[in-house]
Design a protein around this motif. Structure first.
Motif, PDB file in Angstrom:
ATOM      1  N   GLY A 227      -9.030  -5.799  -5.201  1.00  0.00           N
ATOM      2  CA  GLY A 227      -8.376  -5.574  -6.486  1.00  0.00           C
ATOM      3  C   GLY A 227      -7.778  -4.179  -6.541  1.00  0.00           C
ATOM      4  N   PRO A 228      -7.224  -3.784  -7.680  1.00  0.00           N
ATOM      5  CA  PRO A 228      -6.590  -2.461  -7.786  1.00  0.00           C
ATOM      6  C   PRO A 228      -7.502  -1.290  -7.439  1.00  0.00           C
ATOM      7  CG  PRO A 228      -5.948  -3.834  -9.628  1.00  0.00           C
ATOM      8  CD  PRO A 228      -7.009  -4.586  -8.898  1.00  0.00           C
ATOM      9  N   THR A 229      -8.767  -1.349  -7.868  1.00  0.00           N
ATOM     10  CA  THR A 229      -9.671  -0.232  -7.578  1.00  0.00           C
ATOM     11  C   THR A 229      -9.928  -0.104  -6.082  1.00  0.00           C
ATOM     12  OG1 THR A 229     -10.745  -0.493  -9.725  1.00  0.00           O
ATOM     13  CG2 THR A 229     -11.928   0.764  -8.063  1.00  0.00           C
ATOM     14  N   LEU A 268      -4.701  -7.848  -4.304  1.00  0.00           N
ATOM     15  CA  LEU A 268      -3.905  -7.653  -5.527  1.00  0.00           C
ATOM     16  C   LEU A 268      -3.351  -8.983  -6.053  1.00  0.00           C
ATOM     17  CD1 LEU A 268      -1.887  -4.428  -4.565  1.00  0.00           C
ATOM     18  CD2 LEU A 268      -3.977  -4.568  -5.933  1.00  0.00           C
ATOM     19  N   THR A 269      -4.211  -9.971  -6.163  1.00  0.00           N
ATOM     20  CA  THR A 269      -3.778 -11.312  -6.565  1.00  0.00           C
ATOM     21  C   THR A 269      -3.265 -11.378  -7.995  1.00  0.00           C
ATOM     22  OG1 THR A 269      -6.083 -11.840  -7.119  1.00  0.00           O
ATOM     23  CG2 THR A 269      -5.297 -12.485  -4.934  1.00  0.00           C
ATOM     24  N   MET A 270      -3.607 -10.397  -8.822  1.00  0.00           N
ATOM     25  CA  MET A 270      -3.135 -10.406 -10.206  1.00  0.00           C
ATOM     26  C   MET A 270      -1.724  -9.828 -10.338  1.00  0.00           C
ATOM     27  SD  MET A 270      -4.874  -7.643  -9.308  1.00  0.00           S
ATOM     28  CE  MET A 270      -6.479  -8.426  -9.403  1.00  0.00           C
ATOM     29  N   ILE A 275       4.654  -7.565  -4.647  1.00  0.00           N
ATOM     30  CA  ILE A 275       3.773  -6.400  -4.539  1.00  0.00           C
ATOM     31  C   ILE A 275       2.643  -6.677  -3.556  1.00  0.00           C
ATOM     32  CG2 ILE A 275       2.098  -4.998  -5.820  1.00  0.00           C
ATOM     33  CD1 ILE A 275       3.917  -5.205  -8.235  1.00  0.00           C
ATOM     34  N   THR A 276       2.082  -7.874  -3.634  1.00  0.00           N
ATOM     35  CA  THR A 276       1.005  -8.253  -2.717  1.00  0.00           C
ATOM     36  C   THR A 276       1.459  -8.165  -1.266  1.00  0.00           C
ATOM     37  OG1 THR A 276      -0.004  -9.730  -4.356  1.00  0.00           O
ATOM     38  CG2 THR A 276      -0.527 -10.140  -2.055  1.00  0.00           C
TER      39      THR A 276
END
Length: 583
Positions: A227-229, A268-270, A275-276
Motif C-alpha cells: 500500500g502507500p505506506t 498500490l491497488t487503490m 500509477i501501479t
C-alpha cells in the motif's frame, strides 16, 4: 449630641431606602473622624444559579480527535481529553522521519499547546482508556506515569457525551511472530526505532569478523505490504541507502537488498492502473525486489516465511529488519465496547450518518476506529412513500415526489450518486417519459425505480483526510447543538416526525469505487491532509470532500491521482507534493 442624632437619622434613612445597596458616610466631629458603612442585604440582587456544563470526553489525539478539538468553540462544554500521546503527529510524513529527511519535532504539535488557545474549558490527561462503560457513562483510564514507584494510577471519568477517536492498531492477521519481530509504522516512536535499526544494521555489517553471508542477512530489509505506506517507505529507504549510507559505509553497499512483499497481484491497488504499472517498473529499475502474490505465513527472529498465492509454494528468506505495513485492525478497547452495544459480529465500529454509534444516543466515533453505516433506501421505501403521499391516495404524483426529493438525496446520498451516474436530473426522470406533472406511481413502481440505488453505497477510506473532516463536522454539530434542537436543519425524518437536527456526514458523488473502498493500507498516507481544516471551512454542506492521493516513489518522483481521475507522474508531481506541506 447633635452629631449623634444626625448619624442616627442617616442610618434610619439608609436602612429604609430601597434605592441604595451600600452607603459610605464620613463625618468630622471636633477634629476627629467617624466612618459609617452599611449593607442593605434585603435589596441585594440574587446571583443566578450556576449552569452545569455538559462534559464531553474525547478519547484520542490523532487526526479525528485533534480536528474536533480545533473546531470546537462552544464554551458551554467541559471537555476532557484522554490520550497516551500528548501530541498530534502529522502521520503522512512518518516514512520521511525513518530516514531523517524530516525531523520528528517537525511533525508534532503538543496537545496542550493546541487546547490552550481555545475559549473552551479543555483539560488534557496523559493516560490510556482501558474500558468504556456505556451503561453508567464512565471511562476507565490508566495514567502513563509511574507515580512514586507505586505503579500507574487508575481513575474514572464521567461523561455526558463521549467522542471515540482512538484510531486503530496494525493488523497482523494473527500471523505468528509479527508482533515479536516486526517493526510497525504508525507512531513517531516507530519511525525513530526504524531509523535506529537501519543504522545499527550498517554498523554491525561493518564489523571485520562477519562473513559475507552474515552481512547480506543483516542488510536485507523486508517491507510487508504494497500500500502507500509500504511503497513510500521502501522508496525512502532506497534513496537513503544510495544517496547517504553507501558514502558512509562504502564496503557495505554491495550487500544491501530491499524486498517488498505484497499478497495481491499488484502494489498500490487503490490507485489508477497507470500509477501501479509505473511504480512497479520504477522499483524494478531501482533494484527493489517486488514479490507479488506472496503471503507472509510466519516470522521468526532470523527468517520470514512466505506462501505463493498461485501454487502454494512456501519459501523462507533471512532478513535483517522487517517493516510490517499491511493495514489496520480494531483496538481491543473498541472491540470490548462493540460487545456492549451489540456489534460484536462487525469488523469495525459502526455509526450512523451523524457519526453517532449505532445503539447509543450520546456516544460518537470517528476516524480509523469506525465506519459510517449508510442507511439503505429500500429499508425505508414504505416510509418515504407514506411521507410523500400527503393526500393518502395511495399514489404519488411527480409533484408530490419533487417536494421531498431534496430531503431524499440529503438523507440517502446514494440516490444523488445514482442519478448522476445515469445522467438524470432528478428522481422524476426515473419515473416518467415526459414532463407532465400529473403522472402517478404506486409504491411498487417506486420500489422498481429505486431498486438499484443502494448498490451505489460505498464506505469512506480510512485516511487522514476523512478523519480530519469527520472531526471538523462533529465539532460544528456540537457548536450548534442547542440551536439545532430548536431549529433543526437536517432532512425530513421519514420514519418519524419533524426533521433531523443536522445534515448527515456524507460522501461526494464524484468518488469512484477505487478510492471509496475502505482500504486499511491507506490509514496514514493521504497527501492532501495538510490542507483539510482550511478547505473544510468553506464547505456549506457537511459532505466529505476528496482532495486526491499521492504516492512518493523515490528519486524525486511522485505519482498523484486527483479528483476527476486526473493522473500525474514524475518530477513535476514531486513539487506538487511538496506544496501540499507548505505552511
Amino acid at each position: 449630641m447633635k452629631a449623634i442624632k444626625l448619624f442616627e437619622r442617616a442610618s434610619r434613612t439608609y436602612s429604609d431606602s430601597s434605592s441604595f445597596s451600600k452607603l459610605l458616610v464620613v463625618f468630622t466631629v471636633s477634629g476627629g473622624g467617624l466612618l459609617a458603612y452599611a449593607d442593605a442585604n434585603s435589596t441585594s440582587p440574587i446571583a443566578p444559579p450556576e449552569i452545569k456544563k455538559k462534559r464531553v470526553v474525547v478519547l484520542g489525539t490523532g487526526w479525528a480527535g485533534t480536528s474536533f478539538l480545533k473546531q470546537l468553540d462552544n464554551p458551554s462544554y467541559d471537555v476532557q481529553v484522554i490520550s497516551p500521546r500528548n501530541y498530534f503527529a502529522f502521520t503522512p510524513l512518518l516514512p520521511s522521519v525513518t530516514v531523517g529527511t524530516v525531523e520528528p519535532r517537525s511533525i508534532v504539535e503538543p496537545i496542550r499547546n493546541i487546547v490552550k488557545k481555545k475559549n473552551v474549558d479543555v483539560h488534557y490527561w496523559e493516560a490510556e482508556c482501558f474500558k468504556i462503560d456505556s451503561q453508567s457513562k464512565k471511562v476507565h483510564c490508566r495514567s502513563n506515569q509511574n507515580i512514586d514507584g507505586k505503579g500507574k494510577e487508575e481513575f474514572v471519568v464521567d461523561y455526558d457525551y463521549l467522542v471515540i477517536a482512538m484510531g486503530a492498531r496494525p493488523n497482523t492477521f494473527n500471523t505468528p511472530g509479527v508482533v515479536e519481530h516486526c517493526n510497525f509504522l504508525k507512531e513517531v516512536e516507530d519511525a525513530q526505532k526504524i531509523r535506529r535499526s537501519v543504522i545499527d544494521a550498517f554498523e554491525k555489517a561493518s564489523l571485520p569478523s562477519l562473513s559475507d553471508e552474515e552481512r547480506q542477512k543483516m542488510l536485507h530489509f523486508v517491507v510487508v505490504g504494497g500500500g502507500p505506506t509500504g511503497v513510500e517507505f521502501a522508496a525512502e529507504l532506497h534513496d537513503f541507502v544510495k544517496e547517504d549510507l553507501v558514502k558512509l559505509y562504502p564496503a557495505a553497499g554491495k550487500y544491501v537488498k530491499i524486498t517488498l512483499l505484497e499478497a495481491a497481484d499488484h502494489i498500490l491497488t487503490m490507485f489508477d492502473k497507470r500509477i501501479t504499472e509505473f511504480a512497479e517498473d520504477k522499483f524494478k529499475r531501482d533494484g527493489i525486489d517486488v514479490k507479488l502474490g506472496s503471503m507472509v505465513i510466519k516470522v521468526s527472529d532470523k527468517e520470514i516465511s512466505t506462501k505463493a498465492r498461485v501454487n502454494g509454494q512456501v519459501a523462507t528468506m533471512p532478513y535483517g529488519m522487517v517493516v510490517w505495513s499491511t493495514g489496520i485492525g480494531t483496538d481491543p478497547v473498541v472491540k470490548d465496547f462493540m460487545k456492549q452495544v451489540g456489534q460484536e459480529t462487525r469488523r469495525v465500529l459502526a455509526t450512523d450518518e451523524w457519526l453517532r454509534v449505532e445503539g447509543t444516543d450520546s456516544i460518537y466515533a470517528l476516524g480509523d476506529c469506525a465506519t459510517i453505516n449508510q442507511r439503505r433506501v429500500m429499508e425505508d421505501i414504505d416510509s418515504i412513500f407514506k411521507k410523500a403521499d400527503k393526500d393518502n391516495s395511495g399514489k404519488l404524483t411527480v409533484k408530490e415526489l419533487q417536494e421531498v426529493v431534496d430531503d431524499i438525496c440529503e438523507r440517502y446520498p446514494q440516490v444523488d450518486l445514482y442519478l448522476k451516474t445515469k445522467k438524470l436530473r432528478n428522481i422524476a426522470d426515473l419515473l416518467k417519459d415526459d414532463s407532465k406533472s400529473s403522472v402517478e406511481i404506486s409504491i411498487e413502481e417506486l420500489k422498481a425505480a429505486l431498486k438499484e440505488v443502494d448498490a451505489q453505497v460505498k464506505n469512506l477510506p480510512a485516511t487522514a483526510q476523512v478523519a480530519a473532516q469527520q472531526g471538523a463536522y462533529l465539532a460544528k454539530c456540537f457548536n450548534r447543538m442547542e440551536e439545532a434542537e430548536k431549529n433543526p436543519e437536517g432532512p425530513l425524518r421519514f420514519r418519524g416526525e419533524g426533521r433531523h437536527r443536522f445534515r448527515p456526514f456524507r460522501f461526494p458523488p464524484f468518488l469512484s469505487k477505487s478510492n471509496c473502498t475502505r482500504d486499511p493500507n491507506y490509514s496514514q498516507t493521504n497527501r492532501f491532509a495538510g490542507r483539510i481544516t482550511r478547505s473544510l471551512l468553506a464547505l456549506p454542506c457537511f459532505r466529505y470532500k476528496h482532495f486526491g492521493q499521492f504516492a512518493p516513489l523515490g528519486g524525486e518522483q511522485t505519482a498523484a491521482q486527483l479528483p476527476g481521475d486526473w493522473v500525474s507522474i514524475g518530477h513535476s508531481t514531486q513539487w506538487l507534493w511538496y506544496s501540499v506541506y507548505a505552511r
